[in-house]
Design a protein around this motif. Structure first.
Motif, PDB file in Angstrom:
ATOM      1  N   SER A 229      -3.442  -5.281 -43.961  1.00 41.67           N
ATOM      2  CA  SER A 229      -3.480  -4.779 -42.597  1.00 41.67           C
ATOM      3  C   SER A 229      -2.187  -5.140 -41.888  1.00 41.67           C
ATOM      4  CB  SER A 229      -4.694  -5.325 -41.843  1.00 41.67           C
ATOM      5  OG  SER A 229      -4.911  -4.590 -40.653  1.00 41.67           O
ATOM      6  N   SER A 230      -2.078  -4.723 -40.632  1.00 41.36           N
ATOM      7  CA  SER A 230      -0.806  -4.843 -39.926  1.00 41.36           C
ATOM      8  C   SER A 230      -1.041  -4.712 -38.434  1.00 41.36           C
ATOM      9  CB  SER A 230       0.136  -3.734 -40.424  1.00 41.36           C
ATOM     10  OG  SER A 230       1.121  -3.423 -39.498  1.00 41.36           O
ATOM     11  N   PHE A 231      -0.095  -5.229 -37.651  1.00 47.46           N
ATOM     12  CA  PHE A 231      -0.108  -5.057 -36.195  1.00 47.46           C
ATOM     13  C   PHE A 231       0.719  -3.845 -35.762  1.00 47.46           C
ATOM     14  CE2 PHE A 231      -0.833  -9.565 -37.013  1.00 47.46           C
ATOM     15  CZ  PHE A 231      -1.977  -9.781 -36.267  1.00 47.46           C
ATOM     16  N   SER A 232       1.342  -3.163 -36.713  1.00 46.74           N
ATOM     17  CA  SER A 232       2.292  -2.099 -36.384  1.00 46.74           C
ATOM     18  C   SER A 232       1.691  -0.980 -35.556  1.00 46.74           C
ATOM     19  CB  SER A 232       2.885  -1.515 -37.673  1.00 46.74           C
ATOM     20  OG  SER A 232       3.704  -2.458 -38.324  1.00 46.74           O
ATOM     21  N   LYS A 233       0.547  -0.457 -35.991  1.00 44.06           N
ATOM     22  CA  LYS A 233      -0.074   0.667 -35.298  1.00 44.06           C
ATOM     23  C   LYS A 233      -1.010   0.189 -34.194  1.00 44.06           C
ATOM     24  CE  LYS A 233       1.629   3.954 -37.988  1.00 44.06           C
ATOM     25  NZ  LYS A 233       2.321   3.204 -39.044  1.00 44.06           N
ATOM     26  N   SER A 234      -1.812  -0.822 -34.464  1.00 35.92           N
ATOM     27  CA  SER A 234      -2.818  -1.263 -33.492  1.00 35.92           C
ATOM     28  C   SER A 234      -2.185  -1.819 -32.228  1.00 35.92           C
ATOM     29  CB  SER A 234      -3.737  -2.311 -34.119  1.00 35.92           C
ATOM     30  OG  SER A 234      -2.991  -3.435 -34.546  1.00 35.92           O
ATOM     31  N   HIS A 235      -1.010  -2.457 -32.357  1.00 31.41           N
ATOM     32  CA  HIS A 235      -0.367  -3.065 -31.197  1.00 31.41           C
ATOM     33  C   HIS A 235       1.028  -2.496 -30.935  1.00 31.41           C
ATOM     34  CE1 HIS A 235      -3.668  -5.812 -32.032  1.00 31.41           C
ATOM     35  NE2 HIS A 235      -3.543  -6.240 -30.798  1.00 31.41           N
ATOM     36  N   ALA A 236       1.348  -1.410 -31.630  1.00 29.36           N
ATOM     37  CA  ALA A 236       2.606  -0.674 -31.398  1.00 29.36           C
ATOM     38  C   ALA A 236       3.826  -1.579 -31.492  1.00 29.36           C
ATOM     39  CB  ALA A 236       2.566   0.051 -30.064  1.00 29.36           C
ATOM     40  N   GLY A 239       8.314  -2.147 -35.431  1.00 29.50           N
ATOM     41  CA  GLY A 239       9.607  -2.730 -35.735  1.00 29.50           C
ATOM     42  C   GLY A 239       9.571  -4.237 -35.942  1.00 29.50           C
ATOM     43  N   TRP A 240       8.479  -4.880 -35.599  1.00 31.82           N
ATOM     44  CA  TRP A 240       8.360  -6.323 -35.782  1.00 31.82           C
ATOM     45  C   TRP A 240       8.077  -6.683 -37.239  1.00 31.82           C
ATOM     46  CZ3 TRP A 240       5.612  -9.341 -31.313  1.00 31.82           C
ATOM     47  CH2 TRP A 240       6.226  -9.010 -30.082  1.00 31.82           C
ATOM     48  N   ARG A 241       7.547  -5.761 -37.995  1.00 31.59           N
ATOM     49  CA  ARG A 241       7.182  -5.967 -39.399  1.00 31.59           C
ATOM     50  C   ARG A 241       6.273  -7.175 -39.563  1.00 31.59           C
ATOM     51  NH1 ARG A 241       6.442  -2.349 -40.184  1.00 31.59           N
ATOM     52  NH2 ARG A 241       6.466  -2.370 -42.458  1.00 31.59           N
ATOM     53  N   LEU A 242       5.096  -7.076 -39.003  1.00 29.73           N
ATOM     54  CA  LEU A 242       4.095  -8.134 -39.132  1.00 29.73           C
ATOM     55  C   LEU A 242       2.806  -7.542 -39.698  1.00 29.73           C
ATOM     56  CD1 LEU A 242       4.325 -10.393 -35.947  1.00 29.73           C
ATOM     57  CD2 LEU A 242       4.994 -10.935 -38.285  1.00 29.73           C
ATOM     58  N   GLY A 243       2.467  -7.982 -40.870  1.00 31.93           N
ATOM     59  CA  GLY A 243       1.216  -7.581 -41.495  1.00 31.93           C
ATOM     60  C   GLY A 243       0.573  -8.790 -42.138  1.00 31.93           C
ATOM     61  N   TYR A 244      -0.503  -8.557 -42.866  1.00 34.83           N
ATOM     62  CA  TYR A 244      -1.141  -9.686 -43.539  1.00 34.83           C
ATOM     63  C   TYR A 244      -1.982  -9.215 -44.709  1.00 34.83           C
ATOM     64  CZ  TYR A 244      -5.188  -8.473 -40.545  1.00 34.83           C
ATOM     65  OH  TYR A 244      -6.215  -7.824 -39.890  1.00 34.83           O
ATOM     66  N   LEU A 245      -2.229 -10.161 -45.602  1.00 35.22           N
ATOM     67  CA  LEU A 245      -3.123  -9.972 -46.732  1.00 35.22           C
ATOM     68  C   LEU A 245      -4.342 -10.860 -46.542  1.00 35.22           C
ATOM     69  CD1 LEU A 245      -0.041 -10.481 -48.732  1.00 35.22           C
ATOM     70  CD2 LEU A 245      -1.499  -8.669 -49.621  1.00 35.22           C
ATOM     71  N   LYS A 246      -5.506 -10.299 -46.749  1.00 29.96           N
ATOM     72  CA  LYS A 246      -6.744 -11.069 -46.777  1.00 29.96           C
ATOM     73  C   LYS A 246      -7.288 -10.977 -48.201  1.00 29.96           C
ATOM     74  CE  LYS A 246     -11.572 -10.981 -45.358  1.00 29.96           C
ATOM     75  NZ  LYS A 246     -12.635 -10.190 -44.715  1.00 29.96           N
ATOM     76  N   ALA A 247      -7.574 -12.134 -48.793  1.00 30.60           N
ATOM     77  CA  ALA A 247      -8.002 -12.127 -50.192  1.00 30.60           C
ATOM     78  C   ALA A 247      -8.867 -13.340 -50.479  1.00 30.60           C
ATOM     79  CB  ALA A 247      -6.774 -12.136 -51.104  1.00 30.60           C
ATOM     80  N   PRO A 248      -9.657 -13.284 -51.550  1.00 32.23           N
ATOM     81  CA  PRO A 248     -10.399 -14.476 -51.963  1.00 32.23           C
ATOM     82  C   PRO A 248      -9.430 -15.582 -52.380  1.00 32.23           C
ATOM     83  CG  PRO A 248     -10.579 -12.730 -53.610  1.00 32.23           C
ATOM     84  CD  PRO A 248      -9.926 -12.126 -52.415  1.00 32.23           C
TER      85      PRO A 248
END
Length: 385
Positions: A229-236, A239-248
């Protein structure tokens, strides 16, 4: 495969990357001052002023050096609270969803393995598969509901299958996977011991009273799913390039090793800014749910004469231009940019070419301001091909 003498110093895997074909269309649109509804760069929701101020404070306050490679602890805690993960063993902050995808693919897939992709799909999925030297296996999605035939899906799995990439809500289709679809995927993944890479970047944009169902929320998939997932679309803040991985936990340690090798870490001050903002009430609710923009997009396309089904989620509409023209969707997109002043993406850009071609489809991105979508609606409604 390119011969060494032919390819020179360039890796042979590059020949399997999708060729970016959008740049010529963007240049054409710019010549005619067309409204750009081709790319998904967000102009809505508006970037939060509070988020920008938090970033400025972090920069001025000296947060400009390396941080923890797997992410700011407060940000991981905020994400974990939202997603039901453990912040220490389940969340890794990445340099956008693009890096997260690459990390997931490099962690889970070896050269020669097969990776299942749905067709049409976001072209970066193809790049990620090519990057690791894997082989894509395509499962066609049938319009207008954009669901896979269960028999086609089952036939795509085999002894060389290592991972399946799912995208819900989907780009470019707007389809959201149902529990029934996810359970079929779960049964096949269990049978063939396959990992799931779930791109859920658009999970905050869901319409008509529906709810997003994460693949990792199903007990049958929880231990084999890596969510991107990422903050790119949800928080516009693309250009900050902030996302994340959620995993076991059993996968997170491996993902973090690859993440450090690929990017080291995401931007430290920007992570801190999001962590500070995430502590405020309402942070996770989109400032604009895009429902008005979606309906304006549908109205404009239908007024023009195109056939389109309302997307269940995301920020894109796929439209069938068969009632309007017999020309190829790329020709139509160039002409619409010139004559209607609206830039659309040719649908064939999202198809593998192994089956359906998408020549009769165009994609419209509606994550724009309401005023922009109103103007686009007027232009499309007035356009007579």
């Amino acid at each position: 495969m390119l011969e060494t003498a032919e390819r020179g110093l360039v890796s042979a895997r590059l020949s399997r990357f999708p060729r970016g074909r959008l740049f010529g269309l963007l240049a054409e649109g710019a010549k005619y001052s067309a409204i750009d509804l081709a790319v998904g760069t967000p102009a809505a929701p508006e970037t939060s002023p509070e988020l920008i101020e938090a970033a400025c404070r972090a920069l001025r306050g000296g947060t400009n050096q390396y941080g923890l490679p797997h992410g700011d602890p407060r940000l991981r805690q905020a994400i974990a609270t939202r997603t039901g993960a453990d912040p220490d063993t389940g969340i890794t902050v990445a340099a956008g969803a693009t890096e997260a995808l690459a990390v997931a693919m490099l962690t889970l897939v070896d050269a020669g393995d097969e990776v299942i992709l749905f067709d049409p799909c976001y072209e970066n999925f193809l790049s990620a598969v090519a990057m690791v030297g894997a082989v894509p296996r395509y499962v066609p999605l049938a319009a207008p509901h954009w669901r896979a035939d269960p028999a086609d899906l089952a036939a795509a799995f085999g002894p060389r299958t290592r991972a399946i990439v799912i995208n819900s809500p989907g780009n470019p289709t707007g389809h959201m996977m149902s529990r029934e679809e996810l359970l079929q995927i779960a049964e096949l993944c269990e049978r063939w011991n396959v990992a799931v890479i779930a791109d859920e970047v658009y999970a905050d944009f869901v319409f008509d009273g529906k709810s997003h169902l994460s693949a990792a929320a199903l007990p049958e998939l929880a231990e084999r799913t890596v969510v991107i997932s990422s903050f790119s679309k949800s928080h516009a803040v693309s250009g900050w390039r902030l996302g994340y991985l959620k995993a076991p936990a059993r996968l997170t340690s491996a993902l973090r090793e690859v993440h450090v090798a690929v990017s080291g870490m995401a931007a430290t001050p920007l992570q801190q800014a999001v962590a500070v903002a995430a502590a405020e009430p309402g942070f996770w609710a989109p400032r604009d749910d895009l429902a008005v923009q979606r309906d304006l997009a549908l109205a404009g396309l239908r007024a023009m004469g195109a056939h389109c089904r309302a997307p269940e989620g995301g920020c894109y509409v796929m439209a069938d231009i068969t009632p309007l023209t017999s020309e190829d969707c790329e020709e139509f997109a160039f002409r619409t940019a010139r004559e209607a002043g609206v830039l659309l993406t040719p649908g064939k850009y999202f198809f593998s070419g192994t089956g359906a071609t998408g020549d009769h489809l165009v994609r419209l991105a509606f994550n724009r301001s309401v005023s922009t979508m109103e103007e686009a609606h007027q232009r499309l409604a007035a356009y007579v091909p």
